[in-house]
Design a protein around this motif. Structure first.
Motif, PDB file in Angstrom:
ATOM      1  N   ASP A 224      40.381  35.380  38.717  1.00  0.00           N
ATOM      2  CA  ASP A 224      40.520  36.748  39.156  1.00  0.00           C
ATOM      3  C   ASP A 224      42.345  36.885  38.722  1.00  0.00           C
ATOM      4  O   ASP A 224      42.556  36.321  39.734  1.00  0.00           O
ATOM      5  N   ASP A 290      37.180  41.414  35.965  1.00  0.00           N
ATOM      6  CA  ASP A 290      37.856  42.307  37.305  1.00  0.00           C
ATOM      7  C   ASP A 290      38.097  42.705  37.808  1.00  0.00           C
ATOM      8  O   ASP A 290      38.874  43.263  38.505  1.00  0.00           O
ATOM      9  N   HIS A 314      39.410  41.614  31.354  1.00  0.00           N
ATOM     10  CA  HIS A 314      39.490  40.658  32.566  1.00  0.00           C
ATOM     11  C   HIS A 314      40.982  40.001  31.183  1.00  0.00           C
ATOM     12  O   HIS A 314      40.813  38.482  30.499  1.00  0.00           O
TER      13      HIS A 314
END
Length: 318
Positions: A224, A290, A314
């Motif tokens: 992340d 994320d 992401h």
């Protein structure tokens, strides 16, 4: 189904009844229970009686189990894993209230609710609680609602608006996940920074463009990107701002602040996405990227938000 003696005993008990309504005490027999077992399962027939003498009326009652094991059959497949998990949820408003109830109903073991506001009449249009809770602090109102759905969830109520990093650390130090539903940029930034500092994963959800767009972000799981640096990261698209009248409507009577006009459907949809991403993180699956952006109302001329659907982002993957 009754023997001769049982039949006589029932007749005597019925004759002693006073003329009362169903489920009221009559002085005689009020309920008749038949039980039998078939294929290793218990079966019940429960009959409630009203009236008296020869004017009895009987009503079949439906069995309804109240034990936690039976209730959790509807909590979903992650209930066993979530039973030992905990979250701190900041913001018990429309988004946070629905998310809290749903997370608890999914089997969550412990939840800390953090919010300093109370329920106002206008709140209940989109909130998980109703008018009976007007005037009650939101953390208490949501806690009662959770108890009605998920009696297995332990609830910690914090009726305050913490701003100091030291206090934020205290509130998130002993939980597995931080959930931000404040809808406040400053509060989200502070929470994200504190969570990153002490290594706690965070899920944050908010509505934009009058409820036309919902976005749920996660940080703190492997791979992340922290929320603090996404604004300068070209891989993450910003949600373009709209006109003020698109986001807000005239203040309510007696209120000086404009009202966010997001429709209830968008609130429920975004709350559900918060829950999905939170459970995904709590169970360690991390199947979601994320950042998830859902477009509920297309924004013409503003790609990629000009198409209904979900943007799963992401890094460079959209």
């Amino acid at each position: 189904a009754l023997s001769r003696d049982q039949r006589r005993g029932l007749d005597r008990a019925l004759s002693r009844r006073r003329p009362v309504d169903v489920l009221e005490r009559s002085g005689g027999v009020d309920l008749v229970l038949f039980r039998w077992d078939r294929e290793h399962r218990r079966h019940l027939l429960i009959i409630a009686i009203a009236g008296s003498g020869d004017d009895n009326e009987m009503y079949a009652l439906q069995e309804g189990a109240r034990d936690v094991t039976s209730l959790q059959l509807r909590a979903g497949p992650d209930a066993a894993d979530l039973a030992n998990r905990s979250i701190a949820l900041f913001g018990a408003g429309a988004l946070g209230g629905h998310a809290a109830v749903c997370l608890a109903s999914s089997g969550l073991g412990r939840i800390r609710l953090v919010d300093s506001d109370q329920i106002l009449p206008g709140n209940v249009v989109r909130h998980a609680v109703g008018h009976v809770a007007v005037g009650v602090p939101k953390v208490h109102a949501v806690a009662v609602r959770i108890g009605e759905h998920a009696p297995w969830t332990e609830i910690d109520r914090v009726a305050e608006h913490p701003t100091k990093p030291s206090r934020l650390r205290e509130l998130i130090a002993d939980v597995d996940l931080v959930v931000d539903a404040t809808g406040n940029v400053a509060a989200t930034s502070s929470l994200a920074a504190t969570a990153s500092t002490i290594g706690k994963p965070l899920v944050s959800g908010a509505l934009f463009r009058g409820g036309g767009i919902g976005r749920v972000q996660r940080q703190g799981t492997p791979g992340d990107v922290d929320l603090a640096v996404r604004g300068s990261d070209a891989r993450y698209r910003l949600i373009p701002s709209g006109a003020d009248e698109e986001e807000l409507v005239e203040p309510a009577i007696g209120c000086s602040a404009p009202v966010n006009n997001a429709p209830p459907g968008s609130v429920l949809a975004c709350s559900a996405r918060i829950v999905q991403v939170a459970i995904d993180a709590l169970t360690g699956r991390c199947a979601y990227p994320d950042e998830v952006t859902d477009v509920y109302t297309a924004l013409p001329g503003e790609p990629p938000y000009d198409q209904l659907g979900s943007l799963l982002q992401h890094g460079n993957t959209v």
